[in-house]
Motif scaffolding. Structure first.
Motif: not given
Length: 164
Positions: A54-56, A70-71, A92-94, A103-104
């Motif tokens: 995916a594109v941060p 990080l979205i 979203e990743y945390q 992933p959250v």
């Protein structure tokens, strides 16, 4: 993250040129990375390097919780399909206390937030350092999905991917 605090981020993007996407400089990524370097000494511990397809577009830090977020969004219908067609089209990743990126569910606080990462790396490469003003200029000329976290994805985009 407080807008006055700065971190240095190294981004990589691997892929191939893909002329069907819009001209000679268009490309389709196969992997993107984000690595955070703390130049101020304020952020500890740092998250590990993020790696994905995916594109941060947004990097955020909550000091009280020691959590980096990080979205990321999608550059193609195929990658959106592979992720289960999330609406809005963001992941979203945390990383908590320097742990692995997990992933959250997308948090409400990120809806309508402007991108703070360069979302459109060029197929022919980037300068070693992209300034905040260069990044902002390019953010404003990007497609809406890359400018900020949209509450809803426009019907035109959804219909395009749903019939693709």
């Amino acid at each position: 993250m407080n807008d006055e605090l700065r971190v240095l981020v190294e981004r990589t993007a691997d892929g191939e040129k893909y002329s069907e996407l819009g001209g000679p400089k268009a490309w389709k990524q196969s992997e993107m990375t984000v690595e955070v370097f703390d130049i101020s000494g304020r952020f500890a511990p740092l998250p590990p390097k993020w790696v994905g397809t995916a594109v941060p577009m947004i990097l955020d830090y909550e000091q009280e919780a020691g959590t980096w977020s990080l979205i990321a969004t999608f550059s193609s219908c195929e990658s959106w399909y592979e992720a289960g067609r999330p609406r809005p089209p963001y992941l979203e990743y945390q990383s908590k206390n320097g742990g692995h990126w997990t992933p959250v569910a997308l948090e409400e606080r990120f809806l309508e937030k402007k991108a703070n990462l360069l979302t459109g790396p060029r197929a022919d490469g980037e300068p070693r350092l992209v300034t905040d003003s260069d990044k902002e200029l390019r953010r404003r000329s990007a497609a809406p999905i890359f400018q900020s976290v949209l509450r809803t994805w426009g019907k035109e985009q959804e219909n395009y991917c749903d019939t693709y």
